[in-house]
Structures are given as structure tokens and as C-alpha cells.
Design a protein around this motif. Structure first.
Motif, PDB file in Angstrom:
ATOM      1  N   TYR A   8       0.813  -1.214   0.000  1.00 26.27           N
ATOM      2  CA  TYR A   8       0.000   0.000   0.000  1.00 26.27           C
ATOM      3  C   TYR A   8       0.846   1.263   0.000  1.00 26.27           C
ATOM      4  O   TYR A   8       0.412   2.314  -0.419  1.00 26.27           O
ATOM      5  CB  TYR A   8      -0.912   0.016   1.229  1.00 26.27           C
ATOM      6  CG  TYR A   8      -1.882  -1.126   1.258  1.00 26.27           C
ATOM      7  CD1 TYR A   8      -2.942  -1.164   0.367  1.00 26.27           C
ATOM      8  CD2 TYR A   8      -1.728  -2.155   2.159  1.00 26.27           C
ATOM      9  CE1 TYR A   8      -3.825  -2.209   0.374  1.00 26.27           C
ATOM     10  CE2 TYR A   8      -2.619  -3.206   2.179  1.00 26.27           C
ATOM     11  CZ  TYR A   8      -3.665  -3.229   1.284  1.00 26.27           C
ATOM     12  OH  TYR A   8      -4.535  -4.269   1.292  1.00 26.27           O
ATOM     13  N   ALA A  35     -12.016  -3.207  -2.679  1.00 26.55           N
ATOM     14  CA  ALA A  35     -11.909  -3.527  -1.250  1.00 26.55           C
ATOM     15  C   ALA A  35     -10.466  -3.808  -0.869  1.00 26.55           C
ATOM     16  O   ALA A  35     -10.014  -3.426   0.214  1.00 26.55           O
ATOM     17  CB  ALA A  35     -12.780  -4.736  -0.924  1.00 26.55           C
ATOM     18  N   LEU A  36      -9.722  -4.461  -1.779  1.00 27.50           N
ATOM     19  CA  LEU A  36      -8.317  -4.771  -1.496  1.00 27.50           C
ATOM     20  C   LEU A  36      -7.507  -3.489  -1.340  1.00 27.50           C
ATOM     21  O   LEU A  36      -6.630  -3.388  -0.477  1.00 27.50           O
ATOM     22  CB  LEU A  36      -7.752  -5.616  -2.640  1.00 27.50           C
ATOM     23  CG  LEU A  36      -6.282  -5.983  -2.547  1.00 27.50           C
ATOM     24  CD1 LEU A  36      -6.091  -7.064  -1.518  1.00 27.50           C
ATOM     25  CD2 LEU A  36      -5.761  -6.439  -3.882  1.00 27.50           C
ATOM     26  N   ALA A  53      -8.583  -0.607  -0.398  1.00 23.85           N
ATOM     27  CA  ALA A  53      -8.933   0.140   0.806  1.00 23.85           C
ATOM     28  C   ALA A  53      -8.195  -0.495   1.969  1.00 23.85           C
ATOM     29  O   ALA A  53      -8.714  -1.383   2.625  1.00 23.85           O
ATOM     30  CB  ALA A  53     -10.437   0.090   1.019  1.00 23.85           C
ATOM     31  N   SER A  54      -6.974  -0.066   2.198  1.00 22.57           N
ATOM     32  CA  SER A  54      -6.166  -0.705   3.236  1.00 22.57           C
ATOM     33  C   SER A  54      -6.766  -0.400   4.602  1.00 22.57           C
ATOM     34  O   SER A  54      -7.791   0.242   4.706  1.00 22.57           O
ATOM     35  CB  SER A  54      -4.737  -0.190   3.168  1.00 22.57           C
ATOM     36  OG  SER A  54      -4.737   1.192   3.412  1.00 22.57           O
ATOM     37  N   ALA A  87     -10.043  -3.844   5.511  1.00 23.14           N
ATOM     38  CA  ALA A  87      -9.841  -4.393   4.172  1.00 23.14           C
ATOM     39  C   ALA A  87      -9.952  -5.907   4.162  1.00 23.14           C
ATOM     40  O   ALA A  87     -10.693  -6.462   3.356  1.00 23.14           O
ATOM     41  CB  ALA A  87      -8.494  -3.946   3.622  1.00 23.14           C
ATOM     42  N   SER A 113     -13.515  -7.012   4.854  1.00 21.89           N
ATOM     43  CA  SER A 113     -14.502  -6.686   3.822  1.00 21.89           C
ATOM     44  C   SER A 113     -14.256  -7.509   2.562  1.00 21.89           C
ATOM     45  O   SER A 113     -15.199  -7.965   1.923  1.00 21.89           O
ATOM     46  CB  SER A 113     -14.518  -5.193   3.518  1.00 21.89           C
ATOM     47  OG  SER A 113     -13.286  -4.790   3.016  1.00 21.89           O
ATOM     48  N   VAL A 114     -12.964  -7.735   2.193  1.00 27.64           N
ATOM     49  CA  VAL A 114     -12.677  -8.589   1.040  1.00 27.64           C
ATOM     50  C   VAL A 114     -13.222  -9.985   1.290  1.00 27.64           C
ATOM     51  O   VAL A 114     -13.900 -10.579   0.442  1.00 27.64           O
ATOM     52  CB  VAL A 114     -11.165  -8.665   0.762  1.00 27.64           C
ATOM     53  CG1 VAL A 114     -10.860  -9.784  -0.210  1.00 27.64           C
ATOM     54  CG2 VAL A 114     -10.652  -7.367   0.203  1.00 27.64           C
ATOM     55  N   ALA A 152     -15.410   0.407   3.485  1.00 30.55           N
ATOM     56  CA  ALA A 152     -13.948   0.358   3.512  1.00 30.55           C
ATOM     57  C   ALA A 152     -13.369   1.406   2.574  1.00 30.55           C
ATOM     58  O   ALA A 152     -12.395   2.094   2.901  1.00 30.55           O
ATOM     59  CB  ALA A 152     -13.467  -1.036   3.117  1.00 30.55           C
ATOM     60  N   SER A 204     -10.969   4.920   3.404  1.00 28.47           N
ATOM     61  CA  SER A 204      -9.652   5.323   2.896  1.00 28.47           C
ATOM     62  C   SER A 204      -9.771   6.303   1.728  1.00 28.47           C
ATOM     63  O   SER A 204      -8.832   6.455   0.956  1.00 28.47           O
ATOM     64  CB  SER A 204      -8.837   4.094   2.506  1.00 28.47           C
ATOM     65  OG  SER A 204      -9.646   3.129   1.929  1.00 28.47           O
TER      66      SER A 204
END
Lengths: 476, 102
Positions: free
Chosen positions: A260, A308-309, A311-312, A316, A319-320, A393, A397
Motif C-alpha cells: 500500500y 476492497a483490497l 482500501a487498506s 480491508a 470486507s474482502v 472500507a 480510505s
């Protein structure tokens, strides 16, 4: 290897052993019912073995596999989805005169490969898991080998998967030549010094290869063909287990290497996500074939998952994973209905085959409608809660541009999902030729359980959310 | 024996990889496509062996053996599939077998 490590590996060991047992069984006696029973039984044993693995986790087995909470959750998901695919396959295969028993060997092997991917902690296990999965899938995708579409799908998948393995391997080789290690953890420790050009090229090649595997735009070209030509239960497997295992690996890789912090990586994945959402949904509008339509929808859904990935933060991983579980249930349900309604002669894949389904087979129509509503993200289904978490999420971010694209894409997708829903509830056409379905008890049970889970997760997601909430700290 | 810098080897494997990749995208005959995939895989194998030599580890050579095994498995399944394809279509051209569009 200590006994604890063997205990931790038990789900993978059981699945691998089951494929050998089934192979020997086929050599002794060909009986579809027996092979099916052994497959379902061993998948249940493997699922139960997760319980014993939980007691010894987290456990690093050699330097290749990491059996932590994350890996075990994904292995459980893979096994459950494989079980659903096996149940849905029985009637589908029974109505076809070809050899049926080998299907289950390949299915178990593919599941074993996916489990290795979900637990991979180094490039070596990444490669091994990926190849076990891919090579079994060549056989499964081309299983309707008497039909021209089956062969075409098999050849296309062979070239696609072979080339993408080449990309991934060359990328790994470049990174290894520069960094001197194949471990994700060692790479994470070394990355303090900034990456050199060769490693960057290697990383880009791996992204291309993974992109082919996840079928994201611009690497999606043959995906709809593969989905259309493969038998419907195999399509369900490719759409869920093979993508899910790859996504588990991507998630672990992202978090362990903390990608990220590199703006360029986030930008590239953001562009891929946006293109997948837009292209998947817009091309989905143009399809008359239900399998192709679901293929484009799955391209768009991987785009949502990438949002979703990206959105660290603590939300994350959960939610993923929640979205992936909802996606698994929904797609297994949708492709399961396609397989359930397919006859020995042809697949029920044209929209006209679904016209008046609510009058002919109300329960199946209900299951398909629930799946389509969940894909569209309508409240009271698992898909809605999943999408809600992704948006939460993303908002956390501040990925506003991606969220706007996600919302636009979802609105576009309503049109093609509801086109099929409308066809289901339209008056049946008196003179229409519909395929005679290959329905079975096993398939019916699988479809009912999937539909119940779909609604249950949509109405009462709290238990699963709490379970996933503990996962964020679970990565080794 | 003279020692050559590792970069020469990496350039060679990159050239091999590019040849294979170009072949996969340009060739229409499915046997040639399969051959080009093999070239890509072997380019990766060469780079792995170079990496292993550079760091003095066995890992690179182990990976190369894995790649050999995987390529053999892939070719055996692939050739069986190509046999079916030739039986059915009497052609090895990937464009001629294409029925699905959109």
C-alpha cells in the motif's frame, strides 16, 4: 516434520489423498455413485480436519506453507465450495453418456491446488499450487470433449493459463535473481532498500500473470469463451474457487509486503479495478447467453473486490473476505441453476430457456432470482451486505473516484440482471423447446442450502462479521 | 574459465522470453503456440538457474526441476487436447476453431 505440522496440514493432506484414492478406485471399479460418495465423504472429512488444525495454528510448515487463521478460513471456503460443485455435478454428469469418474479426481486435485495457494508463504508454493490447480482445470474445462465448444474452451484455457504461468514464473525468476530469496517474509524484510529496475519488471510480470488468472480487464479476452464452453458446474468452480484462491494469495502478498505504501502499485490496481467494473458491466449488457453474461458479471465483481483490497486498513481483510464469501455463494447458486436446468443434449444457456421458469419450476426460479438479486446487490441478500462493506472500507480510505465508478457500474449491472429476472417471471411460451433438466436430489439440496445461506447472510450477517473481525490480526 | 556478469544471462533469458511471448500472440497454429509457451517457461528456468548461481543456493535449480515437471504435465494434457481438436476440426488453426464471439 512434527506431528503438529502434520495436524496443521491435515485438510490439504486429506484432499490430496482423496484424489489418489478415487484414482485407484476408478482403476478397480467404475461406479459413478461410489466415486461420488467417496468424493463427498472425503471433502466432509477434510472440512472436519480444519477443526483439528485450528488447535495448532498458527503454524509455519517448512518455509512453504503458512497455516494461520487466514489460510484455514480460505481453505474451509474452498472445501465448502468444492463440495457444492461436486453435489451440483452429479446429475449433470449422470445425464451424459461419457466417462464420468475422472471428473472427481480432477476436481479434488484442483481443490488441493487451491488450498496450497491459500496457504502459500513463498513463491515456490505459489507456483506449485497454481500449477496443480491449472493443469487439473485444463481437463475439467475440456470435459465436454465431444462438443466443439468444449474443445475450443479447453484449448483457449490451455493457452491462456500456460502463457500466464510463463509470465508469473519469469517475474518470480527476476525477483529471485535480484533479491536472493523466494520467501514473501524475506522479501518484506529486504524491501526497506528501494526496489531496483529488475525487481520492478518482475513484479509487473507477476501482476500480468495474476491478472490473467483473475480475468480482470485488460486480461479478460477469452474468459467468456472459457465460461461458455466449460460444463456449468466447472464454470462455477472456475468463477469461485480458482479466483478465490488467487485472491487469497494476492491479499496475503499485499499485506505481507505492505504494497500500500507504493503509490504506483495502488494506481495500477486502481486502474485495473475501474476498467474491470466498467468493461465487465457494459459488455454484460450485450449478452444473450446467460453463461457469458455471468462471466462478464464475474469480471466486474473481481473489480469490486480489488476496490476492497485497495482500501487498506483493518476493514480491508474482513470486507474482502465477506464479499468473497457472498460472491462464492451467489455464483455457485447462479451457475448451479444453469447446470441444474441443463439437459444431456445442451446447456440451458439462452435467455429464452429461462422464459416462464417461475411457472414451470417455481423453486429453481426462486433460487436463481435470489442469486441474481444478490449479484445486483439488492437489500436482504448477501451481495448487498458485501457491497455495503466495500463502500464502507473505500470511504474509510477516501477512494472516492473508485467508489463512484463502483456505483455507476452497479447501476448498469441492474439492467442485465433484471432482464433475466423479467424473463423468469414472464408468461411461458407455449411452443418453446426447453431443455429437459437433469435435476437430482443432491443438486436440489445444494441449491436450497446456498439460497438459504444467501438470505441468511443478507438478513443476519452479524455472526460472520464477528468471525471475520478476529481475522485482521490473524495474518502471520 | 572466465566469469561473465549475471546481467548477460538475464538479458539472454529476457530475449528468450520476448521471443516466446511474441510467438504466443502472433502464431495461429496451436502447436507453435504451445512451443512458444515452452520457450517462455524455459526462459524463466534459465533465469532461476542464474539466480541460484548468483546467490550460491540450490533454490534456483530446484525451481528449474519444478518447471520441467510442470511443463511436461502441461504438454501432455495440451497435446491430448490438440489431438481431440484435430479429430474434430481437421485443423490446428486457433482462428478456425473459434465458434464463440462477443
Amino acid at each position: 516434520m512434527s506431528s503438529e505440522q502434520i495436524l496443521a496440514l491435515l485438510p490439504i493432506l486429506v484432499t490430496s489423498a482423496a484424489s489418489v484414492v478415487v484414482m485407484l478406485l476408478v482403476a478397480l471399479k467404475r461406479s459413478h455413485g461410489l466415486v461420488f460418495g467417496v468424493t463427498v465423504g472425503s471433502l466432509l472429512v477434510a472440512l472436519a480436519a480444519i477443526g483439528s488444525s485450528v488447535s495448532v495454528m498458527p503454524q509455519a510448515v517448512s518455509s512453504l506453507l503458512i497455516m494461520d487463521r487466514f489460510a484455514l478460513l480460505y481453505i474451509g471456503l474452498i472445501l465448502a465450495a468444492t463440495l457444492a460443485v461436486a453435489l451440483l455435478s452429479y446429475a449433470y454428469l449422470e445425464s451424459r453418456a461419457e466417462r464420468r469418474e475422472e471428473y472427481y479426481i480432477l476436481l479434488l486435485l484442483a481443490a488441493a491446488g487451491s488450498e496450497v495457494l491459500a496457504a502459500a508463504g513463498s513463491y515456490v508454493s505459489f507456483f506449485l499450487g497454481l500449477e496443480i490447480l491449472s493443469i487439473s482445470l485444463y481437463g475439467l474445462v475440456a470435459y465436454r470433449r465431444q462438443t466443439p465448444l468444449g474443445i475450443e474452451a479447453g484449448v483457449k484455457y490451455l493457452i491462456l493459463a500456460g502463457a500466464s504461468s510463463g509470465f508469473i514464473l519469469f517475474g518470480m525468476a527476476l525477483i529471485y535473481a535480484e533479491q536472493g530469496s523466494l520467501q514473501f517474509a524475506a522479501l518484506a524484510a529486504a524491501k526497506g532498500s528501494s526496489f531496483d529496475v529488475v525487481s520492478l519488471v518482475g513484479f509487473a510480470l507477476i501482476v500480468v500473470g495474476v491478472g490473467f488468472k483473475l480475468a480482470v480487464v485488460p486480461f479478460h479476452l477469452w474468459t467468456p469463451d472459457v465460461y461458455q464452453g466449460a460444463p456449468a458446474p466447472v464454470t462455477a468452480f472456475v468463477a469461485t474457487v480458482s479466483k478465490g484462491a488467487m485472491f487469497a494469495l494476492l491479499l496475503r502478498y499485499f499485506i505481507q509486503l505492505d504494497l500500500y505504501q507504493y503509490g504506483a502499485v495502488v494506481l495500477v490496481f486502481g486502474i485495473i479495478a475501474a476498467l474491470s467494473i466498467l468493461a465487465g458491466n457494459i459488455l454484460g449488457l450485450l449478452q444473450n447467453n446467460v453463461k457469458r453474461m455471468l462471466a462478464y458479471s464475474s469480471i466486474a465483481h473481481v473489480g469490486y473486490l480489488l476496490v476492497a483490497l485497495l482500501a487498506s486498513g483493518p476493514l480491508a481483510v474482513s470486507s474482502v473476505t465477506f464479499y468473497l464469501i457472498a460472491y462464492f455463494i451467489t455464483n455457485l447458486g447462479a451457475f448451479g441453476v444453469v447446470g441444474y436446468l441443463s439437459s444431456g443434449e445442451r446447456e440451458a444457456e439462452e435467455i429464452d430457456d429461462y422464459r416462464g421458469l417461475a411457472w414451470r419450476r417455481p423453486w429453481v426460479a426462486g433460487a436463481l432470482t435470489a442469486s441474481l438479486l444478490s449479484l445486483a446487490g439488492i437489500p436482504l441478500t448477501a451481495g448487498f451486505i458485501g457491497k455495503f462493506f466495500i463502500i464502507a472500507a473505500g470511504a474509510g480510505s477516501r477512494l472516492w473516484a473508485l467508489l463512484i465508478i463502483l456505483v455507476v457500474g452497479s447501476v448498469v449491472s441492474f439492467f442485465y440482471y433484471f432482464r433475466l429476472v423479467l424473463a423468469i417471471f414472464r408468461e411461458p411460451d407455449a411452443g418453446a423447446q426447453v431443455p429437459y433438466p437433469s435435476a437430482s436430489l443432491a443438486g436440489g439440496i445444494a441449491l436450497s442450502v446456498l439460497t438459504l445461506l444467501l438470505v441468511w447472510l443478507g438478513v443476519y450477517p452479524a455472526p460472520l462479521v464477528n468471525l471475520l473481525g478476529g481475522m485482521t490480526s490473524g495474518l502471520l | 574459465m572466465r566469469q561473465y556478469p549475471i546481467d548477460y544471462g538475464l538479458v539472454l533469458s529476457a530475449v528468450l522470453f520476448a521471443i516466446g511471448m511474441a510467438g504466443v500472440f502472433v502464431r495461429r497454429n496451436v502447436i507453435f503456440v504451445l512451443l512458444c509457451i515452452e520457450i517462455m517457461l524455459n526462459a524463466a528456468g534459465l533465469a532461476f538457474v542464474l539466480g541460484g548461481a548468483r546467490w550460491g543456493q540450490a533454490d534456483g535449480q530446484v525451481m528449474f526441476i519444478f518447471i520441467l515437471a510442470m511443463a511436461a504435465a502441461e504438454v501432455s494434457v495440451g497435446l491430448a487436447l490438440i489431438m481431440r481438436m484435430f479429430h474434430r476440426f481437421k485443423s490446428l488453426d486457433t482462428n478456425e476453431i473459434a465458434r464463440m464471439k462477443g
